[in-house]
Design a protein around this motif. Structure first.
Motif, PDB file in Angstrom:
ATOM      1  N   TRP A  38       0.857  -1.187   0.000  1.00  0.00           N
ATOM      2  CA  TRP A  38       0.000   0.000   0.000  1.00  0.00           C
ATOM      3  C   TRP A  38       0.888   1.230   0.000  1.00  0.00           C
ATOM      4  O   TRP A  38       1.895   1.281   0.717  1.00  0.00           O
ATOM      5  N   TRP A  51     -10.671  -3.311  -7.210  1.00  0.00           N
ATOM      6  CA  TRP A  51      -9.327  -2.984  -7.657  1.00  0.00           C
ATOM      7  C   TRP A  51      -9.327  -2.803  -9.167  1.00  0.00           C
ATOM      8  O   TRP A  51     -10.118  -3.415  -9.883  1.00  0.00           O
ATOM      9  N   GLY A  52      -8.379  -1.998  -9.654  1.00  0.00           N
ATOM     10  CA  GLY A  52      -8.175  -1.911 -11.090  1.00  0.00           C
ATOM     11  C   GLY A  52      -7.230  -2.998 -11.573  1.00  0.00           C
ATOM     12  O   GLY A  52      -6.712  -3.791 -10.771  1.00  0.00           O
ATOM     13  N   GLN A  53      -7.025  -3.028 -12.884  1.00  0.00           N
ATOM     14  CA  GLN A  53      -6.135  -4.028 -13.489  1.00  0.00           C
ATOM     15  C   GLN A  53      -4.667  -3.666 -13.326  1.00  0.00           C
ATOM     16  O   GLN A  53      -3.797  -4.532 -13.446  1.00  0.00           O
ATOM     17  N   SER A  66      -8.665  -7.802   6.409  1.00  0.00           N
ATOM     18  CA  SER A  66      -9.348  -8.338   5.238  1.00  0.00           C
ATOM     19  C   SER A  66      -8.398  -9.254   4.472  1.00  0.00           C
ATOM     20  O   SER A  66      -7.179  -9.228   4.677  1.00  0.00           O
ATOM     21  N   TYR A 102      -7.468 -11.080   0.535  1.00  0.00           N
ATOM     22  CA  TYR A 102      -7.548 -10.861  -0.903  1.00  0.00           C
ATOM     23  C   TYR A 102      -6.937 -12.029  -1.657  1.00  0.00           C
ATOM     24  O   TYR A 102      -5.986 -12.671  -1.178  1.00  0.00           O
ATOM     25  N   GLN A 141      -5.270 -13.101  -5.392  1.00  0.00           N
ATOM     26  CA  GLN A 141      -4.659 -12.575  -6.601  1.00  0.00           C
ATOM     27  C   GLN A 141      -4.369 -13.736  -7.551  1.00  0.00           C
ATOM     28  O   GLN A 141      -3.629 -14.664  -7.206  1.00  0.00           O
ATOM     29  N   THR A 171      -8.279  -9.149 -11.851  1.00  0.00           N
ATOM     30  CA  THR A 171      -8.131  -8.110 -10.834  1.00  0.00           C
ATOM     31  C   THR A 171      -8.103  -8.766  -9.453  1.00  0.00           C
ATOM     32  O   THR A 171      -8.719  -9.822  -9.236  1.00  0.00           O
ATOM     33  N   THR A 172      -7.388  -8.125  -8.555  1.00  0.00           N
ATOM     34  CA  THR A 172      -7.313  -8.622  -7.184  1.00  0.00           C
ATOM     35  C   THR A 172      -8.716  -8.583  -6.572  1.00  0.00           C
ATOM     36  O   THR A 172      -9.454  -7.611  -6.742  1.00  0.00           O
ATOM     37  N   ALA A 176     -11.357  -9.046  -3.311  1.00  0.00           N
ATOM     38  CA  ALA A 176     -11.577  -9.068  -1.870  1.00  0.00           C
ATOM     39  C   ALA A 176     -12.436 -10.279  -1.520  1.00  0.00           C
ATOM     40  O   ALA A 176     -13.473 -10.512  -2.155  1.00  0.00           O
ATOM     41  N   TYR A 191     -13.794  -9.462   4.840  1.00  0.00           N
ATOM     42  CA  TYR A 191     -13.500  -8.222   5.558  1.00  0.00           C
ATOM     43  C   TYR A 191     -13.996  -8.338   6.995  1.00  0.00           C
ATOM     44  O   TYR A 191     -14.764  -9.257   7.329  1.00  0.00           O
ATOM     45  N   TYR A 208      -3.449 -12.648   0.298  1.00  0.00           N
ATOM     46  CA  TYR A 208      -2.856 -11.610   1.140  1.00  0.00           C
ATOM     47  C   TYR A 208      -3.845 -11.183   2.210  1.00  0.00           C
ATOM     48  O   TYR A 208      -5.046 -11.046   1.936  1.00  0.00           O
ATOM     49  N   LEU A 212      -4.626  -7.908   4.870  1.00  0.00           N
ATOM     50  CA  LEU A 212      -4.426  -6.464   4.877  1.00  0.00           C
ATOM     51  C   LEU A 212      -5.060  -5.891   6.124  1.00  0.00           C
ATOM     52  O   LEU A 212      -6.176  -6.268   6.488  1.00  0.00           O
ATOM     53  N   THR A 223      -6.435  -2.371   7.773  1.00  0.00           N
ATOM     54  CA  THR A 223      -6.819  -0.998   7.459  1.00  0.00           C
ATOM     55  C   THR A 223      -7.203  -0.242   8.716  1.00  0.00           C
ATOM     56  O   THR A 223      -7.945   0.738   8.679  1.00  0.00           O
ATOM     57  N   LEU A 279      -1.264   1.608   6.137  1.00  0.00           N
ATOM     58  CA  LEU A 279      -1.945   0.346   5.924  1.00  0.00           C
ATOM     59  C   LEU A 279      -0.887  -0.669   5.487  1.00  0.00           C
ATOM     60  O   LEU A 279       0.068  -0.324   4.783  1.00  0.00           O
ATOM     61  N   PHE A 328       0.056  -4.848   4.223  1.00  0.00           N
ATOM     62  CA  PHE A 328      -0.298  -6.171   3.742  1.00  0.00           C
ATOM     63  C   PHE A 328       0.615  -7.205   4.385  1.00  0.00           C
ATOM     64  O   PHE A 328       1.781  -6.906   4.720  1.00  0.00           O
ATOM     65  N   SER A 343       2.793 -10.693   3.641  1.00  0.00           N
ATOM     66  CA  SER A 343       3.715 -10.960   2.536  1.00  0.00           C
ATOM     67  C   SER A 343       3.137 -11.879   1.475  1.00  0.00           C
ATOM     68  O   SER A 343       3.742 -12.067   0.423  1.00  0.00           O
TER      69      SER A 343
END
Lengths: 120, 112
Positions: free
Chosen positions: A47, A110-112, B39, B41, B43, B48-49, B51, B54, B92, B94, B96, B101, B103, B105
């Motif tokens: 981040w 999220w975006g690409q 939260s 995530y 990938q 797109t990543t 979620a 949460y 991952y 995260l 918040t 913020l 993450f 590893s």
């Protein structure tokens, strides 16, 4: 449908500047915090910046503080990341992500991503 | 800053098995509203990543029920029951709660 589309990446030399954009659609952009996250090649997520829905507060990772500036234009549904004094270690895929709430929450979309390569 | 530790860099499992991924925080992620700002995530290459979870245990819309988030304070777990082929990805955590913020590893789920 929520969409986040980043642009503005590319190959730049160390010490130069670049400005990324993230155009949002499918939600009321002015109601939500927004973030930039990056991922160096074959590394994890990092981040780097958060801006509140009304730009009243901005937060940065130490790695970019003083060099990068996050901003937004709610009239254009667009998030920005101005990057100055770029270093090789800034080479990464840069993602924008929407906060689930105005202030706190999680990253629900999220975006690409857009690639930034800093190299001479 | 709050550090998040995902000790397992990779986990090798077979489809259909159950797996747990842990995330340990250097301080409590419990806020005054009674919620944990942790939260999870997923990938996957070319996507797109996403979620998944949460507030430590709430699934996001459309996430299959085989994904289960649990934990409190500083110890959190993402469990996947009956792992499907599409679940082989990187996960991952995260936090918040507090800036910066941070993450974890990441933990890569790989096919045994």
């Amino acid at each position: 449908e929520v969409q986040l589309v980043e642009s503005g990446g590319g190959l730049v030399q160390p010490g130069s500047s670049l400005k990324l954009s993230c155009v949002a659609s499918g939600f009321t952009f002015s109601n939500y915090g927004m973030n930039w996250i990056r991922q160096a090649p074959k590394k994890g997520l990092e981040w780097i910046a958060l801006i509140y829905y009304d730009s009243s507060n901005k937060y940065y990772a130490d790695s970019v503080k003083g060099r990068f500036t996050i901003s937004r234009d709610n009239s254009k549904n667009t998030l920005y990341l101005e990057m100055n004094s770029l270093r090789s270690e800034d080479t990464a895929m840069y993602y924008c992500a929407k906060h689930s709430e105005a202030l706190m929450g999680y990253f629900d979309y999220w975006g690409q991503g857009v690639m930034v390569t800093v190299s001479s | 800053q709050i550090m998040l530790t995902q000790q397992a860099e990779s986990l090798w499992i077979s489809p259909g098995e159950r797996v747990s991924i842990t995330c340990r925080a250097s301080q409590s992620l419990l806020y005054t509203d009674g919620k944990h700002y942790l939260s999870w995530y997923q990938q996957r290459p070319g996507q797109t990543t996403k979620a998944l979870i949460y507030h430590a245990s709430v699934r996001t819309d459309g996430v299959p029920t085989r994904f289960i988030g649990s934990g409190s304070g500083t110890e959190f777990t993402l469990s996947i029951e009956h792992v499907q082929p599409e679940d082989f990805a990187i996960y991952y955590c995260l936090q918040t709660l507090k800036s910066p913020l941070t993450f974890g590893s990441g933990t890569k789920l790989e096919i045994k």
